[in-house]
Design an enzyme around this catalytic site. Sequence first.
Site, short mmCIF file in Angstrom:
data_model
loop_
_atom_site.label_atom_id
_atom_site.label_comp_id
_atom_site.label_asym_id
_atom_site.label_seq_id
_atom_site.Cartn_x
_atom_site.Cartn_y
_atom_site.Cartn_z
N PRO A 112 0.81 -1.06 0.04
CA PRO A 112 0.20 -0.06 -0.05
C PRO A 112 0.90 1.30 0.04
CG PRO A 112 0.10 -1.02 2.28
CD PRO A 112 0.80 -1.81 1.38
N CYS A 113 1.48 1.63 -1.14
CA CYS A 113 2.47 2.86 -1.26
C CYS A 113 1.38 3.89 -0.97
CB CYS A 113 2.97 2.90 -2.58
SG CYS A 113 2.08 2.51 -3.74
#
Lengths: 148, 200
Positions: free
Chosen positions: B169-170
Amino acid sequence: MALDEHGPRLHAWLVTRVGPDRADDVFQETMLAALAAWESVTVSSLKAWLFSIANNKAIDEERRAVRRPSPEGEIDDWPSAEVTDRLDDPVWDEVRALPGKQRLAVSLRYQGDLSHRQIAEAMGISEAAARRNVFEGLKNLRERIGDE
Amino acid sequence: MSEIEDRLARPAAGSSWDRVRGNLLASAESEGLLDVTYEVHETPFGEMIVAASREGIVRIALPAEDAGQVLDSLAARVSPRLAMLGRNSITRAREQLDSYFGGNLREFELPLDWRLTGGFRRSVLEQTAAIPYGVTASYGEIAGRAGSPGASRAAGSALANNPLPIVVPCHRVLRSDGKIGAYLGGTEMKRALLELEGRR
């Protein structure tokens, strides 16, 4: 991707080469062989390479299918009459009557949509010879069919 | 083109291409000749690509990415033996993506193939993967957790090249001044994902 880029034409060409019944198997053999060899090959034209594999597979298939090879051991009368019977356009009966190289060159050029250079590569002949075979083949067809 | 040329060029009628193609891919897959397969997945943000090697999910592409480029790059960097075909891992990824976008999944459980990243970038992505749902961190914090405090710019570049967005989850990594920061899928999507997770 190569499959979607060249596959439909290659399959259609095989239909004229070995007939609709056997085209699926020969196509599959061709593409599986190509996939297996993928890493080890460097070819200038992927398309020409695929068609040359397909032609070799078609020859293998004919050797299997024909119980009685011609005296020279060469099978040079594709597509067979039973194949052309299954093709919609009677033009393929005329193609069948062409000399071997012209027949292959013409079918690769039009049904396979290969360039002259790709035909040369697929057939292992010079580009000039490929061009000549297509030209002569077409000329012969025109004479037989009577095209303007 | 003359009439004869037209006739010669008209594709000969055989089995339907879809069937021929499907049979070929099934054989190729069962003979282990396909290294990467992918499917296109419809999401509320547009079409995503989910690609898997035999080890696991190797690439997820966001709707904003150029699909052609993504596939060319997979062919060049992983293997040219690539085709559009389903795999168990892809099916699972697609189900989990649907649940996630529907607000019903907080943590992905998927086999991942990290081969498209390495070194510091990989450390950054692994640290990012550990940020819990609904929590955010700054680029600097992630750089620090990855072992290089102060390398926030390099961390940003690692995240901009995340091969596994959403699952890694950047979008949970923000600028230290609280601004949202860039996102491969566009800032709109980043904002929407953070909203989905109850952050904004």
